[in-house]
Design an enzyme around this catalytic site. Sequence first.
Site: not given
Length: 354
Positions: A141, A168, A171, A263, A303, A330
Amino acid sequence: MLFHLRTLLNNAALRNGHNFVVRNFRCGQPLQDKVQLKGRDLLTLKNFTGEEIKYMLWLSADLKFRIKQKGEYLPLLQGKSLGMIFEKRSTRTRLSTETGFALLGGHPCFLTTDDIHLGVNESLTDTARVLSSMTDAVLARVYKQSDLDLLAKEASIPIVNGLSDLYHPIQILADYLTLQEHYGSLKGLTLSWIGDGNNILHSIMMSAAKFGMHLQVATPKGYEPDPSITKMAEQYAKENGTKLSLTNDPLEAACGGNVLITDTWISMGQEEEKKKRLQAFQGYQVTMKTAKVAAPDWTFLHCLPRKPEEVDDEVFYSPRSLVFPEAENRKWTIMAVMVSLLTDYLPQLQKPKF
């Protein structure tokens, strides 16, 4: 043959109220049309076909059914280790990966910036080679997609993007599994993105058309998605016969949408832009007014973590909101990613409709 016998024994035991598990998970003959993902990197969904992404979702549904619903123990990653490099804080990515990898019998090892500074105290090339000698895969990450690309180039093990400035992907797998569970199929859905032209949107743009989904995007002026990604998304839409539209009007993007998605407006590393961004995103909050122009069967995704200025409580906590199943998924999707990249396991569940 041996694998199928074990499966039958396990299923019979569960039906009779017993809880023993046969631990050897050797698979039988591979299917002729089986997707082969073992040994690959997952840096962006751009690098995967629709069938390959569907396979990961199928595997996610399979693991969720067998482990959560049937209570089976599947040590598919027994003896394997995962390096987890986190330059940015995380709740869902860390928890889903650590608990999921461990649930499958593997050993996750968490590394923060206190433990490792990519390209600072050691070159990325050297880090990639060291990690390759000690772990079976790495989830990173990071701030820069270019760091992931270099890690993948120099490593001899799979590298998984746990979030970067551009993408991402893990996700989006959770988002699609959630929508498949809710609607029964993804083909023909219209996704309405209302917010920043960020890494989440980029990952949707690299994959939605491959499922036959339409995408309507609204961003404030100056916050549009990356032009090169938009160009690729336009090509995907053309190839798959889907619609892609970009606007600066949130209600235009929401019109007829099955799924309203937003988001954070202020991503990690953008804190200094907070005042400017809050001003630019005025009118972009998702509310019931937004939902009134959406399709009758509209749902909502985010998310997380969520701020009230992005979506109000009435929408966020409504029965139409899928944010908490989305968060749980997830875990099942990252488990499927790891199993597909590290093993030859084949899903036992009938393939869902996509």
